[in-house]
Design a protein around this motif. Structure first.
Motif, PDB file in Angstrom:
ATOM      1  N   ALA A  32       0.825  -1.211   0.000  1.00 46.12           N
ATOM      2  CA  ALA A  32       0.000   0.000   0.000  1.00 46.12           C
ATOM      3  C   ALA A  32       0.857   1.258   0.000  1.00 46.12           C
ATOM      4  O   ALA A  32       0.389   2.339  -0.360  1.00 46.12           O
ATOM      5  CB  ALA A  32      -0.932  -0.020   1.203  1.00 46.12           C
ATOM      6  N   GLU A  33       2.124   1.135   0.431  1.00 48.76           N
ATOM      7  CA  GLU A  33       2.987   2.320   0.522  1.00 48.76           C
ATOM      8  C   GLU A  33       3.395   2.847  -0.842  1.00 48.76           C
ATOM      9  O   GLU A  33       3.736   4.006  -0.983  1.00 48.76           O
ATOM     10  CB  GLU A  33       4.270   1.977   1.304  1.00 48.76           C
ATOM     11  CG  GLU A  33       4.038   1.729   2.773  1.00 48.76           C
ATOM     12  CD  GLU A  33       5.286   1.162   3.431  1.00 48.76           C
ATOM     13  OE1 GLU A  33       6.373   1.266   2.832  1.00 48.76           O
ATOM     14  OE2 GLU A  33       5.166   0.599   4.531  1.00 48.76           O
ATOM     15  N   ASP A  34       3.431   1.964  -1.840  1.00 51.69           N
ATOM     16  CA  ASP A  34       3.960   2.362  -3.147  1.00 51.69           C
ATOM     17  C   ASP A  34       2.856   2.283  -4.189  1.00 51.69           C
ATOM     18  O   ASP A  34       2.417   1.194  -4.546  1.00 51.69           O
ATOM     19  CB  ASP A  34       5.113   1.413  -3.536  1.00 51.69           C
ATOM     20  CG  ASP A  34       5.841   1.910  -4.776  1.00 51.69           C
ATOM     21  OD1 ASP A  34       5.247   2.697  -5.541  1.00 51.69           O
ATOM     22  OD2 ASP A  34       6.989   1.501  -4.986  1.00 51.69           O
ATOM     23  N   PRO A  35       2.383   3.437  -4.677  1.00 54.12           N
ATOM     24  CA  PRO A  35       1.259   3.410  -5.629  1.00 54.12           C
ATOM     25  C   PRO A  35       1.572   2.611  -6.890  1.00 54.12           C
ATOM     26  O   PRO A  35       0.670   2.060  -7.515  1.00 54.12           O
ATOM     27  CB  PRO A  35       1.043   4.895  -5.949  1.00 54.12           C
ATOM     28  CG  PRO A  35       2.290   5.589  -5.517  1.00 54.12           C
ATOM     29  CD  PRO A  35       2.850   4.782  -4.385  1.00 54.12           C
ATOM     30  N   ARG A  36       2.872   2.521  -7.252  1.00 52.67           N
ATOM     31  CA  ARG A  36       3.220   1.788  -8.474  1.00 52.67           C
ATOM     32  C   ARG A  36       2.978   0.294  -8.284  1.00 52.67           C
ATOM     33  O   ARG A  36       2.523  -0.410  -9.191  1.00 52.67           O
ATOM     34  CB  ARG A  36       4.691   2.031  -8.834  1.00 52.67           C
ATOM     35  CG  ARG A  36       4.961   3.509  -9.109  1.00 52.67           C
ATOM     36  CD  ARG A  36       6.424   3.804  -9.145  1.00 52.67           C
ATOM     37  NE  ARG A  36       7.128   3.234  -7.997  1.00 52.67           N
ATOM     38  CZ  ARG A  36       8.443   3.332  -7.817  1.00 52.67           C
ATOM     39  NH1 ARG A  36       9.175   3.972  -8.707  1.00 52.67           N
ATOM     40  NH2 ARG A  36       9.013   2.791  -6.767  1.00 52.67           N
ATOM     41  N   VAL A  37       3.297  -0.207  -7.079  1.00 52.91           N
ATOM     42  CA  VAL A  37       3.045  -1.614  -6.797  1.00 52.91           C
ATOM     43  C   VAL A  37       1.546  -1.873  -6.758  1.00 52.91           C
ATOM     44  O   VAL A  37       1.065  -2.904  -7.245  1.00 52.91           O
ATOM     45  CB  VAL A  37       3.715  -2.031  -5.473  1.00 52.91           C
ATOM     46  CG1 VAL A  37       3.419  -3.489  -5.150  1.00 52.91           C
ATOM     47  CG2 VAL A  37       5.225  -1.810  -5.556  1.00 52.91           C
ATOM     48  N   VAL A  38       0.788  -0.918  -6.217  1.00 57.66           N
ATOM     49  CA  VAL A  38      -0.664  -1.055  -6.209  1.00 57.66           C
ATOM     50  C   VAL A  38      -1.179  -1.148  -7.640  1.00 57.66           C
ATOM     51  O   VAL A  38      -2.016  -1.991  -7.976  1.00 57.66           O
ATOM     52  CB  VAL A  38      -1.320   0.144  -5.478  1.00 57.66           C
ATOM     53  CG1 VAL A  38      -2.834   0.075  -5.590  1.00 57.66           C
ATOM     54  CG2 VAL A  38      -0.878   0.152  -4.020  1.00 57.66           C
ATOM     55  N   ARG A  39      -0.634  -0.292  -8.518  1.00 60.78           N
ATOM     56  CA  ARG A  39      -1.059  -0.286  -9.925  1.00 60.78           C
ATOM     57  C   ARG A  39      -0.740  -1.640 -10.591  1.00 60.78           C
ATOM     58  O   ARG A  39      -1.564  -2.189 -11.316  1.00 60.78           O
ATOM     59  CB  ARG A  39      -0.342   0.853 -10.663  1.00 60.78           C
ATOM     60  CG  ARG A  39      -0.667   0.958 -12.151  1.00 60.78           C
ATOM     61  CD  ARG A  39      -2.069   1.475 -12.390  1.00 60.78           C
ATOM     62  NE  ARG A  39      -2.423   1.483 -13.807  1.00 60.78           N
ATOM     63  CZ  ARG A  39      -3.478   0.852 -14.326  1.00 60.78           C
ATOM     64  NH1 ARG A  39      -4.264   0.148 -13.549  1.00 60.78           N
ATOM     65  NH2 ARG A  39      -3.738   0.914 -15.610  1.00 60.78           N
ATOM     66  N   LEU A  40       0.453  -2.165 -10.329  1.00 66.82           N
ATOM     67  CA  LEU A  40       0.809  -3.472 -10.890  1.00 66.82           C
ATOM     68  C   LEU A  40      -0.154  -4.549 -10.397  1.00 66.82           C
ATOM     69  O   LEU A  40      -0.592  -5.412 -11.163  1.00 66.82           O
ATOM     70  CB  LEU A  40       2.253  -3.858 -10.507  1.00 66.82           C
ATOM     71  CG  LEU A  40       3.373  -3.083 -11.215  1.00 66.82           C
ATOM     72  CD1 LEU A  40       4.716  -3.457 -10.619  1.00 66.82           C
ATOM     73  CD2 LEU A  40       3.372  -3.387 -12.717  1.00 66.82           C
ATOM     74  N   GLY A  41      -0.505  -4.463  -9.112  1.00 71.41           N
ATOM     75  CA  GLY A  41      -1.441  -5.437  -8.556  1.00 71.41           C
ATOM     76  C   GLY A  41      -2.790  -5.364  -9.256  1.00 71.41           C
ATOM     77  O   GLY A  41      -3.424  -6.386  -9.531  1.00 71.41           O
ATOM     78  N   GLU A  42      -3.245  -4.133  -9.582  1.00 72.18           N
ATOM     79  CA  GLU A  42      -4.516  -3.981 -10.311  1.00 72.18           C
ATOM     80  C   GLU A  42      -4.401  -4.605 -11.698  1.00 72.18           C
ATOM     81  O   GLU A  42      -5.313  -5.284 -12.167  1.00 72.18           O
ATOM     82  CB  GLU A  42      -4.871  -2.494 -10.457  1.00 72.18           C
ATOM     83  CG  GLU A  42      -5.287  -1.819  -9.160  1.00 72.18           C
ATOM     84  CD  GLU A  42      -5.317  -0.297  -9.305  1.00 72.18           C
ATOM     85  OE1 GLU A  42      -5.078   0.187 -10.433  1.00 72.18           O
ATOM     86  OE2 GLU A  42      -5.553   0.386  -8.294  1.00 72.18           O
ATOM     87  N   LEU A  43      -3.271  -4.345 -12.368  1.00 72.80           N
ATOM     88  CA  LEU A  43      -3.095  -4.869 -13.726  1.00 72.80           C
ATOM     89  C   LEU A  43      -3.070  -6.394 -13.732  1.00 72.80           C
ATOM     90  O   LEU A  43      -3.500  -7.031 -14.693  1.00 72.80           O
ATOM     91  CB  LEU A  43      -1.784  -4.347 -14.323  1.00 72.80           C
ATOM     92  CG  LEU A  43      -1.745  -2.858 -14.642  1.00 72.80           C
ATOM     93  CD1 LEU A  43      -0.333  -2.420 -14.949  1.00 72.80           C
ATOM     94  CD2 LEU A  43      -2.666  -2.549 -15.821  1.00 72.80           C
ATOM     95  N   LEU A  44      -2.543  -6.971 -12.657  1.00 74.58           N
ATOM     96  CA  LEU A  44      -2.409  -8.425 -12.568  1.00 74.58           C
ATOM     97  C   LEU A  44      -3.760  -9.111 -12.785  1.00 74.58           C
ATOM     98  O   LEU A  44      -3.829 -10.208 -13.354  1.00 74.58           O
ATOM     99  CB  LEU A  44      -1.840  -8.776 -11.188  1.00 74.58           C
ATOM    100  CG  LEU A  44      -1.181 -10.131 -10.994  1.00 74.58           C
ATOM    101  CD1 LEU A  44      -0.140 -10.383 -12.058  1.00 74.58           C
ATOM    102  CD2 LEU A  44      -0.529 -10.193  -9.612  1.00 74.58           C
ATOM    103  N   ALA A  45      -4.832  -8.439 -12.348  1.00 71.70           N
ATOM    104  CA  ALA A  45      -6.165  -9.036 -12.471  1.00 71.70           C
ATOM    105  C   ALA A  45      -6.557  -9.220 -13.932  1.00 71.70           C
ATOM    106  O   ALA A  45      -7.310 -10.133 -14.271  1.00 71.70           O
ATOM    107  CB  ALA A  45      -7.183  -8.156 -11.754  1.00 71.70           C
ATOM    108  N   ASP A  46      -6.046  -8.336 -14.832  1.00 67.08           N
ATOM    109  CA  ASP A  46      -6.352  -8.466 -16.267  1.00 67.08           C
ATOM    110  C   ASP A  46      -5.296  -9.292 -16.990  1.00 67.08           C
ATOM    111  O   ASP A  46      -5.282  -9.353 -18.213  1.00 67.08           O
ATOM    112  CB  ASP A  46      -6.394  -7.080 -16.931  1.00 67.08           C
ATOM    113  CG  ASP A  46      -7.462  -6.203 -16.311  1.00 67.08           C
ATOM    114  OD1 ASP A  46      -8.512  -6.759 -15.958  1.00 67.08           O
ATOM    115  OD2 ASP A  46      -7.235  -4.984 -16.180  1.00 67.08           O
ATOM    116  N   GLY A  47      -4.376  -9.898 -16.228  1.00 72.00           N
ATOM    117  CA  GLY A  47      -3.232 -10.542 -16.861  1.00 72.00           C
ATOM    118  C   GLY A  47      -3.556 -11.904 -17.436  1.00 72.00           C
ATOM    119  O   GLY A  47      -4.553 -12.529 -17.075  1.00 72.00           O
ATOM    120  N   ARG A  48      -2.707 -12.352 -18.354  1.00 68.24           N
ATOM    121  CA  ARG A  48      -2.894 -13.661 -18.973  1.00 68.24           C
ATOM    122  C   ARG A  48      -1.551 -14.364 -19.133  1.00 68.24           C
ATOM    123  O   ARG A  48      -0.509 -13.726 -19.201  1.00 68.24           O
ATOM    124  CB  ARG A  48      -3.545 -13.504 -20.346  1.00 68.24           C
ATOM    125  CG  ARG A  48      -4.847 -12.758 -20.240  1.00 68.24           C
ATOM    126  CD  ARG A  48      -5.675 -12.782 -21.476  1.00 68.24           C
ATOM    127  NE  ARG A  48      -5.408 -13.898 -22.356  1.00 68.24           N
ATOM    128  CZ  ARG A  48      -5.861 -13.927 -23.606  1.00 68.24           C
ATOM    129  NH1 ARG A  48      -6.569 -12.925 -24.074  1.00 68.24           N
ATOM    130  NH2 ARG A  48      -5.599 -14.956 -24.371  1.00 68.24           N
TER     131      ARG A  48
END
Lengths: 324, 428
Positions: free
Chosen positions: B364-380
């Motif tokens: 939660a401290e790093d918005p970039r890691v949060v963004r990557l985590g969001e993208l992971l949901a659309d990942g294949r």
């Protein structure tokens, strides 16, 4: 063995036969260690590889006999077919370059002058480096971000070439690397050949007023034939089996332009995990190499004796007359 | 040869000599068991590929510090991993714990390199939370052979400092691939030392990792469902490659991309002279920010919008050569636990392989890691038996096709011309 009809005493023949047998046994015992090593490390693996090439041989699990599928598949293997032409091109280029540069270096350092030992050593030293290590060394040199070559070109105001970026550059860069690695070794072989040529021949030629070029063409080269034959066999065999330089420097790239036959064999075995196909390619390579070397030796044997006859023609005629 | 000895005794001697030599030679190759003597802790061998070894090393060090069982990690060069595993498997000399690029997994399972761990995995409380793409590729006919090990996902990393100089708002999300191309051109126009977009252009494994998501985000497919057919000459795919080709021709992408095999991609981005780079989440660990470089994260967009990512990375399983599967599983189970995933991975800015731990005190401290985590949901993660020999192998058919499409004169013609070669490599 000639058998005597004059019925010698039994005991003598028995004794002779026993001695012969003892000698034969001793001979076999002397040869046994080498024979065992050759059988275990060469003949058995060769037989196994041939057997592999007749089977669908997975990495783990039971092989299945499928001859001649592996051999038929070679004709469909576009990467291998393309690599044949490239490997032959590389072989021709390296053979010519090794011979010319090796001979030039040998002629440079053949006469005892002060400091010649230093140069002989310097030219030979690269041969002490392993081929894969040399490839890795040059991989670093050719990298324009980290290597010194780009800076050196820039310092002299030359455009910095993309050493491994285009097919032609990658090929040329690899040839430069193997030349650096092998030229000194070929120089040493040619040097021994040069030193075996009798000085009288050169003196006679000079007395007849031959110039440097004529001496090279008509004396040095013909008398170096056996040495050159040796280098040709070594170089052609080595180049057709080229693997490390391209595997390390270019990985067969860019765009598969520098894939050699052995790289395709390696890929069949260890990327596609199809050991049967790889063994089939190995067998094809083996037959081709044996054929090429047999042809070379035959050619050189004929030319060699012809050359000697031309050179020693008069002397040979004299001895024949004397014999009569 | 046989005609040379005439007495049976000599034949026996011959045979004896041969057999003795054979024994001597084979005795040297015999392997020693991995178990220590009684009371000694077991030492478990493990291999990982160089590109993800830093993450494996963190886990191994933390595990060894607090367990009897010790893991002995060997790092293998990434480009030779397939070959080295093949040689070792043929000799039954595989390490006990074998990490593998997730895309090799279907092939390795087919080659019987891994032991069945279905029951062990299903006994885990969080079995459902393991990254689905990784679990999919490590499963064959309902049998599970591996668990997720590290996540490598593709994304666009940008240099906010340069974007601002080029008049681009770094906080705005990229709406499409075309917008990325326009922005990259604006950055490249700042001066000859600046590059708009950088990526790995001489490695088909990397190109599929960074360019397939753009095809997926455009609504297209790169491979057929069963992984035996290439769809790279489809309209969606061709459009993606055409946009990248235009960027190369116009100079928004520098010439050096053509020779980038992946080894120096992060170093080039670290210079601060690059606006955007297509890379993996390892950028956040490997590249340090400075006054010329502030790193931001974007998803990889499609031609006209959408976003996607390629979920790569490594899975790990117990090899068929392993004598100590229990000790190996002890390690694997620990790597998936909360301690390893949060205190080791998340604390070092590394993505968790468990979806239930994606939100934790560190991420939660790093918005970039949060963004990557969001993208992971659309990942294949594409699944194909021959993925490795087609895309990751430098002599495979894909690299020539990709390079011709990205840097040649006609992307569509290049992709159509290579269809047969790629299809036959995927299907055989």
């Amino acid at each position: 063995m000639p058998s005597s009809t004059a019925a010698p005493e039994r005991s003598t023949t028995d004794r002779a036969r026993a001695r012969r047998r003892r000698e034969a046994t001793a001979g076999w015992l002397y040869a046994l260690p080498s024979a065992v090593i050759i059988v275990i490390l060469f003949l058995v693996p060769l037989g196994l590889a041939f057997w592999m090439s007749l089977n669908d041989w997975p990495l783990i699990g039971r092989p299945e006999f499928n001859a001649p599928d592996n051999y038929a598949a070679i004709g469909q293997n576009q990467l291998f077919l393309d690599s044949v032409g490239f490997t032959l091109k590389y072989t021709v280029v390296t053979t010519v370059i090794y011979l010319v540069i090796g001979l030039a270096l040998a002629l440079l350092v053949q006469n005892a002058r002060p400091g010649v030992g230093f140069f002989r050593t310097a030219f030979l030293l690269p041969s002490a480096v392993g081929l894969a290590s040399a490839s890795l060394l040059f991989y670093a040199l050719y990298n324009n971000d980290y290597g010194p070559l780009g800076d050196i070109f820039g310092f002299f105001g030359l455009p910095v070439p993309d050493f491994l970026g285009t097919p032609d550059n990658a090929f040329a860069s690899t040839v430069v690397m193997v030349t650096w690695r092998f030229a000194g070794f070929n120089m040493i072989i040619l040097l021994t050949g040069l030193q075996a040529i009798p000085v009288e021949v050169y003196e006679a030629a000079r007395a007849d007023g031959a110039n440097w070029w004529q001496i090279l063409r008509q004396i040095t080269l013909p008398l170096l034939k056996p040495t050159i034959a040796l280098i040709l066999v070594l170089t052609i065999t080595g180049s057709i089996l080229a693997f490390e330089p391209f595997y390390v420097l270019t990985a067969g790239g860019p765009s598969n332009s520098t894939v050699t036959m052995v790289i395709t064999m390696f890929r069949e075995a260890f990327s596609l995990y199809d050991l049967g196909s790889a063994a089939a390619i190995a067998m094809v390579l083996l037959v081709a190499l044996v054929a090429i070397n047999a042809l070379q030796l035959a050619l050189f044997r004929d030319r060699d004796t012809a050359g000697r006859r031309r050179f020693f023609g008069r002397r040979a005629a004299i001895t024949e007359e004397e014999r009569r | 040869m046989a005609s040379t000895y005439r007495s049976p005794r000599r034949a026996v001697a011959w045979g004896g000599a041969l057999a003795a030599s054979a024994l001597l030679l084979t005795a040297c190759g015999a392997s020693t068991p991995e178990e220590g003597a009684d009371g000694e802790p077991a030492t478990v061998t493990m291999w990982a590929r160089a590109s993800t070894a830093s993450q494996s090393q963190l886990l191994v060090d933390a595990f060894n510090a607090e367990h009897e069982t010790q893991i002995d990690l060997t790092v293998v060069p990434t480009d030779n991993y397939l070959q080295k595993v093949g040689v070792a498997a043929g000799a039954d000399e595989l390490p006990c714990v074998l990490a593998s690029d997730v895309v090799y997994m279907p092939n390795f399972v087919r080659q019987n390199l891994f032991l069945d761990v279905t029951d062990r995995v299903e006994a885990l409380e969080f079995a459902d939370a393991l990254v689905p793409g990784h679990m999919d590729l490590g499963t064959e006919d309902g049998v599970i052979y591996s668990v997720p090990h590290t996540i490598g996902m593709s994304a666009i990393f940008q240099n906010d400092v340069l974007l601002e100089r080029a008049g681009i708002d770094p906080s705005a999300e990229l709406g499409s691939l075309r917008e990325l191309a326009d922005n990259a051109a604006a950055v490249a126009a700042l001066g000859p030392e600046f590059s708009g977009l950088y990526y790995t252009g001489n490695n088909a494994g990397s190109i599929s990792f960074t360019h397939f998501p753009a095809i997926w985000a455009s609504g297209g497919e790169a491979l057929s469902e069963d992984g035996t057919e290439s769809l790279l000459s489809s309209d969606e795919s061709v459009e993606v490659f055409e946009i990248f080709n235009e960027m190369f021709v116009s100079g928004a992408t520098p010439d050096s991309v053509r020779n980038e095999s992946g080894a120096t991609r992060n170093d080039v981005f670290a210079t601060g002279n690059v606006g955007y780079v297509l890379a993996s989440n390892s950028v956040l660990e490997a590249v340090a920010e400075n006054e010329a470089l502030t790193i931001g994260v974007q998803g990889i967009p499609g031609v006209d919008g959408g976003v996607s990512t390629y979920v790569g990375g490594d899975v790990v399983g117990i090899s068929s050569s392993c004598d100590t599967p229990d000790a190996a599983w002890e390690f694997l189970e620990w790597t998936l636990g909360e301690e390893a995933q949060v205190d080791v991975f998340a604390q070092n800015n590394i993505l968790s392989v468990r979806t239930d731990l994606a939100d934790n005190e560190f991420s939660a401290e790093d918005p970039r890691v949060v963004r990557l985590g969001e993208l992971l949901a659309d990942g294949r993660t594409p699944k194909a038996l021959n993925y490795g020999q087609t895309f990751n192998d430098p002599n495979g058919p894909a690299l020539t096709a990709f390079r011709e499409a990205l840097f040649g004169s006609d992307a569509r013609a290049a992709l159509e011309a290579s269809d047969d070669a790629i299809n036959s490599s995927l299907a055989n």
